[in-house]
Design a protein around this motif. Structure first.
Motif, mmCIF file in Angstrom:
data_model
loop_
_atom_site.group_PDB
_atom_site.id
_atom_site.type_symbol
_atom_site.label_atom_id
_atom_site.label_comp_id
_atom_site.label_asym_id
_atom_site.label_seq_id
_atom_site.Cartn_x
_atom_site.Cartn_y
_atom_site.Cartn_z
ATOM 1 N N ASP A 387 -38.419 21.292 5.685
ATOM 2 C CA ASP A 387 -37.005 21.395 5.331
ATOM 3 C C ASP A 387 -36.375 20.052 4.987
ATOM 4 N N GLY A 388 -37.168 18.988 4.918
ATOM 5 C CA GLY A 388 -36.637 17.675 4.574
ATOM 6 C C GLY A 388 -36.248 16.813 5.750
ATOM 7 N N SER A 389 -36.264 17.358 6.951
ATOM 8 C CA SER A 389 -35.921 16.569 8.127
ATOM 9 C C SER A 389 -37.146 15.788 8.602
ATOM 10 N N VAL A 390 -36.907 14.840 9.488
ATOM 11 C CA VAL A 390 -37.984 14.030 10.055
ATOM 12 C C VAL A 390 -38.362 14.602 11.413
ATOM 13 N N GLU A 391 -39.661 14.851 11.625
ATOM 14 C CA GLU A 391 -40.131 15.439 12.863
ATOM 15 C C GLU A 391 -41.264 14.595 13.443
ATOM 16 N N PRO A 392 -41.469 14.637 14.760
ATOM 17 C CA PRO A 392 -42.590 13.902 15.358
ATOM 18 C C PRO A 392 -43.926 14.488 14.896
ATOM 19 N N THR A 393 -44.929 13.632 14.813
ATOM 20 C CA THR A 393 -46.247 14.098 14.400
ATOM 21 C C THR A 393 -46.923 14.930 15.479
ATOM 22 N N SER A 394 -46.551 14.735 16.753
ATOM 23 C CA SER A 394 -47.139 15.492 17.856
ATOM 24 C C SER A 394 -46.195 15.406 19.044
ATOM 25 N N HIS A 395 -46.531 16.133 20.109
ATOM 26 C CA HIS A 395 -45.721 16.061 21.313
ATOM 27 C C HIS A 395 -45.920 14.737 22.038
ATOM 28 N N ASN A 396 -46.918 13.965 21.619
ATOM 29 C CA ASN A 396 -47.144 12.632 22.184
ATOM 30 C C ASN A 396 -46.646 11.548 21.243
ATOM 31 N N PHE A 575 -30.551 6.418 5.532
ATOM 32 C CA PHE A 575 -30.814 5.880 4.192
ATOM 33 C C PHE A 575 -31.242 6.981 3.231
ATOM 34 N N GLY A 576 -31.928 8.000 3.747
ATOM 35 C CA GLY A 576 -32.272 9.161 2.931
ATOM 36 C C GLY A 576 -33.400 8.940 1.953
ATOM 37 N N CYS A 577 -34.286 7.968 2.214
ATOM 38 C CA CYS A 577 -35.397 7.707 1.303
ATOM 39 C C CYS A 577 -36.488 8.753 1.501
#
Length: 611
Positions: A387-396, A575-577
């Motif tokens: 959806d364009g948002s930034v998410e962690p790569t894992s729970h760690n 910044f939205g890059c």
């Protein structure tokens, strides 16, 4: 941990064997019968665990799906088998923990058994039972009972003799294997510290009839003093940053002409494979300028007693106690990448590392030092979601971030952090159709060793491939350059850029742009307007550079310090890059074994530099 397990295992069998032998060789027939009976019972006990308990547990975990945990029923069955071994040990006169300990050594580590035990029982054991156990021993300590000096002196002599004996026994094998003296001493101290911890653990079970309160108080005080002294000595002697000093310049900038680029690619999960392969593809391996990839699959330690670092072999389950399927898929993807390159342009050597995140950087730096890598590439701990948002790569993700920071601090060579924004793979096709370039790379140059290393890496990308590159140099007006500048660094920056312009700039495929900006606002505006036209942005971390007036206004708002000022700006949500970013840090002065960085020669004179 491995040395401690070997020591405990040998100690247990030695005590059992010596005790049985002494009893069997006694002149008393009654003691002889007890000795033979104890030896037979001990052998039967080991045989029961090896031939009955171990196969039963292996059968319980045999058909568990990959990545799944044991069901409640199977976990209870495993615990009941452990309790049975513990009870059998008690009947034979052994400690209750001996049976489960020996059974654990016989079972395979990792998933699914080890991971299930760690997930279900670790919080209970480490958070509740263990503190209560040590508190039980501490509550018996009564300093007021110390009234006689003879007891204290006797116990101190016994403790010192035991500590010295264990210390000498620990460092002699290390010295025999030609380990550095300081490392051998640290290992000896750590083994003693482990022994002291076991003594405190055993003190909770001491019978008051065996050790009165006065002797117990003296015993505990001496143990705590020795433990504190040992911990202080280890802290004083152990300097992890000195373990990975290369004493050579291992950077892309100092790579000889035509020499292979040795890259250590670190992968945490299959999601990191695509961006990493796209970056390697952009590095343009050719027979004239080959690339040697050392792949390191990093797996968090779970359900194992010690770390694992070994070359990967297909079909070897002993190579990867857990996560075998992921490792095979990752290695196969990299092998396919190498096979698609022209002959003699790329090579691959895969490794698997299973370690706690807190010490994972040790294995990364060790492989980089041994293989003389010039660049370590690690993935960032966040990525772009659908959806364009930034998410962690894992729970760690937080642990991955800490591991990346440790790699930056201790690496023996240059390091690059790849921040994936899905532009290297998805935008490449559209860009190639528009202007014929499979990759468009932008380098934002402010100056300093890290920016020069980023320039060298970008130059390597365009040497033998049709890749578009634009270098944006940001400069203060002449009146602003007179204050707070570094003359030596400025000269090195100017030499590197002049050599780049002379050799590569053609105003078509490779362009160079100088931008006079007054402050950070104008610099950010230029970056905001130009960055969407590229699918990879390269910046220096500026770890050993003075703060520039161009970054003073935005450095206070940095969220991810491991990316530096510009890297954090490009990857921030504000910044939205949407372009992937590569943050480069050149080999530090400490990692090169230098008290200070000497002046660097221009590129045309570096062909004979040591690597």
């Amino acid at each position: 941990m491995s040395a401690a397990l070997i020591g405990d295992f040998a100690n247990t069998f030695s005590i059992a064997g010596v005790t049985s032998y002494l009893l069997a060789s006694s002149p008393s027939e009654n003691l002889q019968r007890i000795g033979f009976a104890s030896l037979i019972a001990f052998s039967a006990f080991i045989a029961f665990m090896a031939l009955v308990a171990r196969p039963a547990i292996l059968r319980l975990i045999h058909d568990v799906p990959e990545g799944a945990l044991l069901s409640e029923a199977r976990l209870v069955a495993v615990l009941l088998i452990c309790l049975t071994c513990s009870f059998a040990g008690e009947l034979l006169g052994l400690h209750a923990t001996y049976g489960p300990f020996m059974l654990g050594l016989m079972l395979p580590g990792g998933a699914p058994l080890g991971v299930t035990m760690a997930e279900r029982l670790d919080r209970l054991v480490a958070g509740v039972l263990m503190p209560l156990l040590f508190a039980q021993g501490g509550m018996r300590l009564n300093v007021k009972k110390l009234t006689g000096a003879s007891t204290c002196i006797l116990l101190e002599v016994l403790l010192v003799v035991g500590v010295v004996a264990k210390f000498v026994a620990s460092i002699l094998p290390c010295l025999y294997c030609r380990m550095p003296v300081r490392d051998a001493v640290v290992i000896g101290l750590m083994m003693n510290f482990k022994g002291i911890t076991e003594v405190v653990y055993a003190s909770a079970f001491m019978d008051a009839k065996v050790l009165d309160e006065q002797a117990y108080a003296a015993f505990m005080i001496n143990v705590l003093v020795i433990g504190a002294a040992t911990a202080s000595a280890v802290k004083y002697l152990y300097h992890p940053e000195e373990k990975y000093v290369a004493y050579r310049q291992r950077t892309v900038q100092h790579k000889k002409l035509g020499e292979e680029l040795r890259v250590l690619a670190c992968i945490h999960s299959p999601e990191d494979v695509g961006p990493m392969l796209a970056l390697l593809d952009a590095s343009s391996p050719t027979p004239v300028s080959p690339i040697s990839v050392y792949l390191l699959h990093l797996v968090p330690l779970a359900g194992l007693t010690s770390s694992v670092l070994r070359p990967f072999k297909n079909g070897d389950r002993n190579c990867v106690p857990s996560g075998a399927t992921d490792s095979e898929r990752i290695v196969n993807a990299f092998q396919f990448f190498v096979q698609q390159r022209p002959p003699a342009s790329a090579s691959l050597l895969p490794y698997v590392c299973i370690a706690p995140y807190a010490t994972m950087h040790d294995d990364v730096c060790a492989v980089a030092l041994e293989k003389r890598a010039m660049l370590i590439v690690v993935p960032f701990h966040t990525r772009l979601a659908i959806d364009g948002s930034v998410e962690p790569t894992s729970h760690n993700a937080a642990a991955v971030q800490a591991a990346n920071t440790n790699v930056l601090n201790y690496s023996p060579c240059s390091v690059a952090i790849l921040v994936d924004r899905d532009s290297l793979s998805t935008v490449a096709a559209a860009t190639a159709a528009a202007d014929g370039f499979p990759h468009r790379v932008a380098l934002y140059f402010l100056g300093g060793p890290d920016d020069r290393e980023a320039l060298a890496l970008a130059t390597h990308m365009i040497e033998d491939a049709v890749i578009g590159l634009t270098v944006f140099r940001f400069m203060l007006p002449p009146e602003g350059q007179k204050h707070g500048g570094d003359t030596v660094e400025d000269e090195l920056d100017e030499e590197a850029l002049q050599e780049f312009v002379r050799r590569w700039v053609d105003d078509s495929r490779v362009t160079y742009s100088e931008n006079l900006v007054i402050g950070s606002d104008e610099m950010v505006a230029v970056i905001r307007n130009t960055s969407p036209g590229f699918n990879l942005l390269v910046v220096g971390r500026r770890s050993e550079s003075r703060e520039s007036p161009l970054t003073a206004g935005i450095s206070d708002w940095s969220e991810h310090l491991e990316l530096g000022v510009l890297g954090d700006l490009l990857t921030s949500t504000d910044f939205g890059c949407r372009v992937s970013t590569l943050v480069v840090q050149q080999q530090t002065r400490a990692a090169a074994g230098e008290a200070c960085r000497p002046p660097e020669l221009p590129a045309q004179h570096r062909s004979g530099d040591p690597v």
